[in-house]
Scaffold this motif. Structure first.
Motif, PDB file in Angstrom:
ATOM      1  N   GLN A  13     -12.098 -44.406-101.117  1.00 18.70           N
ATOM      2  CA  GLN A  13     -13.474 -43.928-100.996  1.00 18.70           C
ATOM      3  C   GLN A  13     -14.118 -44.445 -99.717  1.00 18.70           C
ATOM      4  N   ALA A  14     -15.077 -43.720 -99.229  1.00 18.80           N
ATOM      5  CA  ALA A  14     -15.830 -44.160 -98.058  1.00 18.80           C
ATOM      6  C   ALA A  14     -16.400 -45.550 -98.307  1.00 18.80           C
ATOM      7  N   GLY A  15     -16.303 -46.380 -97.274  1.00 23.41           N
ATOM      8  CA  GLY A  15     -16.756 -47.760 -97.389  1.00 23.41           C
ATOM      9  C   GLY A  15     -15.667 -48.723 -97.818  1.00 23.41           C
ATOM     10  N   GLY A  16     -14.546 -48.182 -98.249  1.00 18.97           N
ATOM     11  CA  GLY A  16     -13.436 -49.008 -98.696  1.00 18.97           C
ATOM     12  C   GLY A  16     -12.583 -49.535 -97.564  1.00 18.97           C
ATOM     13  N   SER A  17     -11.493 -50.204 -97.946  1.00 16.75           N
ATOM     14  CA  SER A  17     -10.601 -50.833 -96.975  1.00 16.75           C
ATOM     15  C   SER A  17      -9.147 -50.519 -97.296  1.00 16.75           C
ATOM     16  N   LEU A  18      -8.344 -50.601 -96.254  1.00 19.01           N
ATOM     17  CA  LEU A  18      -6.901 -50.437 -96.384  1.00 19.01           C
ATOM     18  C   LEU A  18      -6.232 -51.320 -95.356  1.00 19.01           C
ATOM     19  N   ARG A  19      -4.991 -51.667 -95.610  1.00 18.57           N
ATOM     20  CA  ARG A  19      -4.192 -52.328 -94.593  1.00 18.57           C
ATOM     21  C   ARG A  19      -2.897 -51.554 -94.422  1.00 18.57           C
ATOM     22  N   LEU A  20      -2.659 -51.159 -93.169  1.00 19.25           N
ATOM     23  CA  LEU A  20      -1.414 -50.491 -92.819  1.00 19.25           C
ATOM     24  C   LEU A  20      -0.462 -51.505 -92.227  1.00 19.25           C
ATOM     25  N   SER A  21       0.818 -51.358 -92.562  1.00 18.50           N
ATOM     26  CA  SER A  21       1.830 -52.262 -92.052  1.00 18.50           C
ATOM     27  C   SER A  21       2.908 -51.483 -91.310  1.00 18.50           C
ATOM     28  N   CYS A  22       3.537 -52.153 -90.376  1.00 16.10           N
ATOM     29  CA  CYS A  22       4.603 -51.535 -89.571  1.00 16.10           C
ATOM     30  C   CYS A  22       5.684 -52.589 -89.373  1.00 16.10           C
ATOM     31  N   ALA A  23       6.841 -52.342 -89.941  1.00 22.85           N
ATOM     32  CA  ALA A  23       7.965 -53.268 -89.832  1.00 22.85           C
ATOM     33  C   ALA A  23       8.922 -52.769 -88.760  1.00 22.85           C
ATOM     34  N   ALA A  24       9.163 -53.599 -87.761  1.00 23.89           N
ATOM     35  CA  ALA A  24      10.012 -53.209 -86.646  1.00 23.89           C
ATOM     36  C   ALA A  24      11.390 -53.844 -86.768  1.00 23.89           C
ATOM     37  N   SER A  25      12.391 -53.093 -86.380  1.00 23.53           N
ATOM     38  CA  SER A  25      13.753 -53.618 -86.304  1.00 23.53           C
ATOM     39  C   SER A  25      14.459 -52.958 -85.127  1.00 23.53           C
ATOM     40  N   TYR A  80       0.127 -54.923 -88.032  1.00 21.85           N
ATOM     41  CA  TYR A  80      -0.787 -54.534 -89.094  1.00 21.85           C
ATOM     42  C   TYR A  80      -2.028 -53.866 -88.508  1.00 21.85           C
ATOM     43  N   LEU A  81      -2.630 -53.021 -89.309  1.00 23.10           N
ATOM     44  CA  LEU A  81      -3.944 -52.473 -88.975  1.00 23.10           C
ATOM     45  C   LEU A  81      -4.809 -52.597 -90.217  1.00 23.10           C
ATOM     46  N   GLN A  82      -5.780 -53.486 -90.151  1.00 24.22           N
ATOM     47  CA  GLN A  82      -6.754 -53.641 -91.220  1.00 24.22           C
ATOM     48  C   GLN A  82      -7.889 -52.678 -90.955  1.00 24.22           C
ATOM     49  N   ILE A  83      -8.172 -51.830 -91.928  1.00 26.11           N
ATOM     50  CA  ILE A  83      -9.195 -50.805 -91.752  1.00 26.11           C
ATOM     51  C   ILE A  83     -10.295 -51.067 -92.776  1.00 26.11           C
ATOM     52  N   ASP A  84     -11.476 -51.367 -92.312  1.00 27.65           N
ATOM     53  CA  ASP A  84     -12.627 -51.630 -93.177  1.00 27.65           C
ATOM     54  C   ASP A  84     -13.714 -50.584 -92.953  1.00 27.65           C
ATOM     55  N   SER A  85     -14.646 -50.544 -93.880  1.00 25.84           N
ATOM     56  CA  SER A  85     -15.787 -49.622 -93.779  1.00 25.84           C
ATOM     57  C   SER A  85     -15.329 -48.208 -93.448  1.00 25.84           C
ATOM     58  N   LEU A  86     -14.369 -47.740 -94.197  1.00 22.66           N
ATOM     59  CA  LEU A  86     -13.781 -46.433 -93.917  1.00 22.66           C
ATOM     60  C   LEU A  86     -14.801 -45.312 -94.028  1.00 22.66           C
ATOM     61  N   LYS A  87     -14.654 -44.329 -93.149  1.00 23.18           N
ATOM     62  CA  LYS A  87     -15.509 -43.160 -93.110  1.00 23.18           C
ATOM     63  C   LYS A  87     -14.633 -41.915 -93.317  1.00 23.18           C
ATOM     64  N   PRO A  88     -15.212 -40.854 -93.817  1.00 23.52           N
ATOM     65  CA  PRO A  88     -14.421 -39.625 -93.983  1.00 23.52           C
ATOM     66  C   PRO A  88     -13.753 -39.171 -92.685  1.00 23.52           C
ATOM     67  N   GLU A  89     -14.394 -39.402 -91.566  1.00 24.20           N
ATOM     68  CA  GLU A  89     -13.803 -38.990 -90.285  1.00 24.20           C
ATOM     69  C   GLU A  89     -12.612 -39.847 -89.873  1.00 24.20           C
ATOM     70  N   ASP A  90     -12.320 -40.894 -90.626  1.00 30.77           N
ATOM     71  CA  ASP A  90     -11.108 -41.681 -90.379  1.00 30.77           C
ATOM     72  C   ASP A  90      -9.880 -41.038 -91.029  1.00 30.77           C
ATOM     73  N   THR A  91     -10.084 -39.997 -91.799  1.00 33.39           N
ATOM     74  CA  THR A  91      -8.964 -39.309 -92.436  1.00 33.39           C
ATOM     75  C   THR A  91      -8.008 -38.777 -91.377  1.00 33.39           C
ATOM     76  N   ALA A  92      -6.754 -39.183 -91.478  1.00 31.44           N
ATOM     77  CA  ALA A  92      -5.754 -38.807 -90.488  1.00 31.44           C
ATOM     78  C   ALA A  92      -4.394 -39.359 -90.906  1.00 31.44           C
ATOM     79  N   VAL A  93      -3.377 -38.906 -90.228  1.00 32.48           N
ATOM     80  CA  VAL A  93      -2.078 -39.567 -90.302  1.00 32.48           C
ATOM     81  C   VAL A  93      -2.071 -40.660 -89.241  1.00 32.48           C
ATOM     82  N   TYR A  94      -1.751 -41.862 -89.650  1.00 33.17           N
ATOM     83  CA  TYR A  94      -1.745 -43.006 -88.750  1.00 33.17           C
ATOM     84  C   TYR A  94      -0.300 -43.350 -88.390  1.00 33.17           C
ATOM     85  N   TYR A  95      -0.087 -43.570 -87.100  1.00 31.78           N
ATOM     86  CA  TYR A  95       1.243 -43.873 -86.570  1.00 31.78           C
ATOM     87  C   TYR A  95       1.239 -45.234 -85.878  1.00 31.78           C
TER      88      TYR A  95
END
Length: 125
Positions: A13-25, A80-95
């Motif tokens: 939901q808008a205002g929420g948070s997520l953390r994206l992770s990326c494991a490299a090898s 890592y990418l910590q994403i806080d205070s999410l907005k609807p316009e942040d909707t996307a595929v993250y790479y």
């Protein structure tokens, strides 16, 4: 074989948070700047954030400054990418992406050496 394996993402939901992770090898992780990009439906891929190989320097797109935090753990080959205070316009595929370290750090998609497969972040209003 180089792999960037992403995890995290999902519906929030808008205002929420997520953390994206990326494991490299398959790469000398600390010799690579790590970046995050995103691509919203019908739009071009855009730069979000980047961090230097040592972790000492980072840059953010103006649209995410103050809400997103990029970090890395070189001992674990993780970014890592910590994403806080999410907005609807942040909707996307993250790479996540890796670029052999340069000075200055590069922030355009065409410069990246390796890419993750992407993870979808959907923000509901």
């Amino acid at each position: 074989q180089v792999q960037l394996v992403q995890s995290g993402g999902g519906l929030v939901q808008a205002g929420g948070s997520l953390r994206l992770s990326c494991a490299a090898s398959g790469i000398g992780f600390s010799y690579y700047d790590m970046a995050w990009f995103r691509q919203a439906p019908g739009k071009e891929r855009e730069f979000v954030a980047t961090i230097s190989g040592s972790g000492g320097v980072s840059y953010y797109a103006d649209s995410v400054k103050g809400r997103f935090t990029i970090s890395r753990d070189n001992a674990r080959n993780m970014a890592y990418l910590q994403i806080d205070s999410l907005k609807p316009e942040d909707t996307a595929v993250y790479y996540c992406a890796a670029d052999r370290s340069t000075t200055p750090i590069r922030r355009h998609a065409g410069a990246m050496d390796y890419w993750g497969k992407g993870t979808l972040v959907t923000v509901s209003s």
